[in-house]
Design a protein around this motif. Structure first.
Motif, mmCIF file in Angstrom:
data_model
loop_
_atom_site.group_PDB
_atom_site.id
_atom_site.type_symbol
_atom_site.label_atom_id
_atom_site.label_comp_id
_atom_site.label_asym_id
_atom_site.label_seq_id
_atom_site.Cartn_x
_atom_site.Cartn_y
_atom_site.Cartn_z
ATOM 1 N N GLN A 94 -7.376 -5.458 -2.507
ATOM 2 C CA GLN A 94 -7.277 -3.992 -2.599
ATOM 3 C C GLN A 94 -5.908 -3.472 -2.153
ATOM 4 N N LEU A 95 -4.859 -4.219 -2.460
ATOM 5 C CA LEU A 95 -3.502 -3.756 -2.173
ATOM 6 C C LEU A 95 -3.043 -2.821 -3.282
ATOM 7 N N LEU A 96 -2.238 -1.827 -2.942
ATOM 8 C CA LEU A 96 -1.697 -0.911 -3.950
ATOM 9 C C LEU A 96 -0.522 -1.581 -4.653
ATOM 10 N N PRO A 97 -0.598 -1.780 -5.972
ATOM 11 C CA PRO A 97 0.399 -2.595 -6.674
ATOM 12 C C PRO A 97 1.793 -1.989 -6.697
ATOM 13 N N GLU A 98 1.880 -0.664 -6.566
ATOM 14 C CA GLU A 98 3.191 -0.022 -6.649
ATOM 15 C C GLU A 98 3.919 -0.015 -5.302
ATOM 16 N N PHE A 99 3.255 -0.446 -4.230
ATOM 17 C CA PHE A 99 3.839 -0.453 -2.891
ATOM 18 C C PHE A 99 4.223 -1.881 -2.492
ATOM 19 N N THR A 100 5.246 -2.000 -1.658
ATOM 20 C CA THR A 100 5.637 -3.306 -1.124
ATOM 21 C C THR A 100 4.610 -3.773 -0.094
ATOM 22 N N ALA A 101 4.740 -5.035 0.308
ATOM 23 C CA ALA A 101 3.861 -5.559 1.354
ATOM 24 C C ALA A 101 3.972 -4.711 2.616
ATOM 25 N N LEU A 102 5.191 -4.382 2.991
ATOM 26 C CA LEU A 102 5.413 -3.574 4.193
ATOM 27 C C LEU A 102 4.747 -2.206 4.066
ATOM 28 N N GLU A 103 4.895 -1.559 2.930
ATOM 29 C CA GLU A 103 4.302 -0.235 2.728
ATOM 30 C C GLU A 103 2.782 -0.294 2.728
ATOM 31 N N LEU A 126 3.702 -7.437 12.429
ATOM 32 C CA LEU A 126 2.468 -8.059 11.954
ATOM 33 C C LEU A 126 2.746 -9.054 10.828
ATOM 34 N N LEU A 127 3.591 -8.647 9.879
ATOM 35 C CA LEU A 127 3.894 -9.533 8.760
ATOM 36 C C LEU A 127 4.671 -10.769 9.220
ATOM 37 N N LYS A 128 5.538 -10.596 10.198
ATOM 38 C CA LYS A 128 6.238 -11.753 10.756
ATOM 39 C C LYS A 128 5.250 -12.682 11.462
ATOM 40 N N TYR A 129 4.309 -12.104 12.195
ATOM 41 C CA TYR A 129 3.298 -12.888 12.900
ATOM 42 C C TYR A 129 2.472 -13.715 11.904
ATOM 43 N N LEU A 130 2.272 -13.161 10.709
ATOM 44 C CA LEU A 130 1.487 -13.833 9.675
ATOM 45 C C LEU A 130 2.360 -14.651 8.722
ATOM 46 N N SER A 131 3.581 -14.951 9.167
ATOM 47 C CA SER A 131 4.528 -15.808 8.417
ATOM 48 C C SER A 131 4.908 -15.206 7.067
ATOM 49 N N LEU A 132 5.090 -13.884 7.033
ATOM 50 C CA LEU A 132 5.473 -13.195 5.796
ATOM 51 C C LEU A 132 6.763 -12.400 5.968
ATOM 52 N N GLU A 147 -0.881 -15.142 0.126
ATOM 53 C CA GLU A 147 0.027 -14.161 0.725
ATOM 54 C C GLU A 147 -0.553 -12.758 0.637
ATOM 55 N N GLN A 148 -1.154 -12.424 -0.500
ATOM 56 C CA GLN A 148 -1.780 -11.113 -0.635
ATOM 57 C C GLN A 148 -2.878 -10.921 0.404
ATOM 58 N N GLN A 149 -3.671 -11.968 0.642
ATOM 59 C CA GLN A 149 -4.753 -11.824 1.604
ATOM 60 C C GLN A 149 -4.227 -11.673 3.023
ATOM 61 N N ARG A 150 -3.105 -12.338 3.336
ATOM 62 C CA ARG A 150 -2.509 -12.170 4.664
ATOM 63 C C ARG A 150 -1.926 -10.769 4.836
ATOM 64 N N VAL A 151 -1.398 -10.188 3.760
ATOM 65 C CA VAL A 151 -0.966 -8.787 3.816
ATOM 66 C C VAL A 151 -2.176 -7.895 4.098
ATOM 67 N N ALA A 152 -3.301 -8.195 3.457
ATOM 68 C CA ALA A 152 -4.517 -7.416 3.684
ATOM 69 C C ALA A 152 -4.995 -7.546 5.133
ATOM 70 N N VAL A 153 -4.841 -8.741 5.719
ATOM 71 C CA VAL A 153 -5.194 -8.929 7.127
ATOM 72 C C VAL A 153 -4.274 -8.088 8.015
ATOM 73 N N ALA A 154 -2.990 -8.099 7.724
ATOM 74 C CA ALA A 154 -2.040 -7.289 8.497
ATOM 75 C C ALA A 154 -2.389 -5.805 8.401
ATOM 76 N N ARG A 155 -2.740 -5.358 7.216
ATOM 77 C CA ARG A 155 -3.143 -3.954 7.031
ATOM 78 C C ARG A 155 -4.385 -3.631 7.872
ATOM 79 N N ALA A 156 -5.339 -4.565 7.901
ATOM 80 C CA ALA A 156 -6.555 -4.350 8.683
ATOM 81 C C ALA A 156 -6.262 -4.239 10.175
ATOM 82 N N LEU A 157 -5.190 -4.901 10.631
ATOM 83 C CA LEU A 157 -4.842 -4.912 12.048
ATOM 84 C C LEU A 157 -3.941 -3.746 12.450
#
Length: 223
Positions: A94-103, A126-132, A147-157
């Motif tokens: 459920q990541l927004l495709p038009e936004f970067t991982a950071l956004e 958070l993204l650095k902690y998750l090796s991204l 990688e997408q799922q780890r971004v989703a984990v970072a967003r959840a945190l």
């Protein structure tokens, strides 16, 4: 941390949940397993305040998160509580495709009205902690499934939630990425005492949990 008692949910004449009760401690990882249609995802949505139980007054239903009775909150109060206290991880990211991982990671904090400089710093950490760290400016389409799922984990945190709810979080990953994600959950619990409630069909993940609850026909039949 999470207390639910006598939760019922019906859609028309179909009774999906039939008096479910659970008590989950802080820092506990609990998985919920069962066949499709058992009521697992419906229960998760109700715990996450995305849905409401049927006639809680009739059944004397209780839902408490960190001792707060959320069944008594109004819709606007629920939205604020959800944003600040509950993190969600879904099967399809459920990541927004038009936004970067950071956004994407910053979004929950933006909804909460936090300063952008603070959000940028926290999301980067958070993204650095998750090796991204090398993927901050990449959009979801340029990331692998893991990688997408780890971004989703970072967003959840992002908002330091009291509990993270995950609905088939590894269901769309290959075995290597699924195992990495499972190990990440335990790392987060160990380092941050994070509480997880996970709906899954993954037998290995269920066996790793502190407790695995089995649902059938709208009730919890074993743990």
């Amino acid at each position: 941390m999470v207390l639910i008692r006598n939760i019922h949910k019906s859609f028309g004449n179909l009774e999906v949940l039939k008096g479910v009760s659970l008590h989950i401690q802080k820092g506990e990882i609990v998985t919920i397993v069962g066949e499709s249609g058992a009521g697992k995802s419906t229960l998760l949505q109700i715990i996450g305040t995305l849905d409401k139980p049927s006639t809680p007054e009739k059944y004397h239903s209780i839902i408490e998160i960190d001792h707060l009775p959320i069944t008594q909150l109004r819709d606007k109060e629920l939205s604020i509580f959800r944003n600040q206290n509950i993190g969600f991880i879904f099967q399809f990211h459920q990541l927004l495709p038009e936004f970067t991982a950071l956004e994407n990671v910053m979004l929950p904090g933006m909804i909460a009205g936090k300063p952008k400089v603070e959000l940028h710093k926290k999301a980067t950490e958070l993204l650095k902690y998750l090796s991204l760290a090398h993927r901050l400016e990449h959009k979801p389409g340029a990331l692998s499934g893991g990688e997408q799922q780890r971004v989703a984990v970072a967003r959840a945190l992002m908002n330091d939630p009291k509990v993270i709810l995950a609905d088939e979080p590894s269901g769309n990953l290959d075995s290597k990425n699924a195992e990495d994600l499972h190990q990440l959950f335990y790392k987060l619990r160990q380092e941050f005492n994070q509480t997880f409630i996970i709906v899954t069909h993954n037998t290995h993940l269920a066996e790793m949990a502190d407790r695995s609850l089995t649902m059938k026909d709208g009730t919890v039949i074993s743990s």
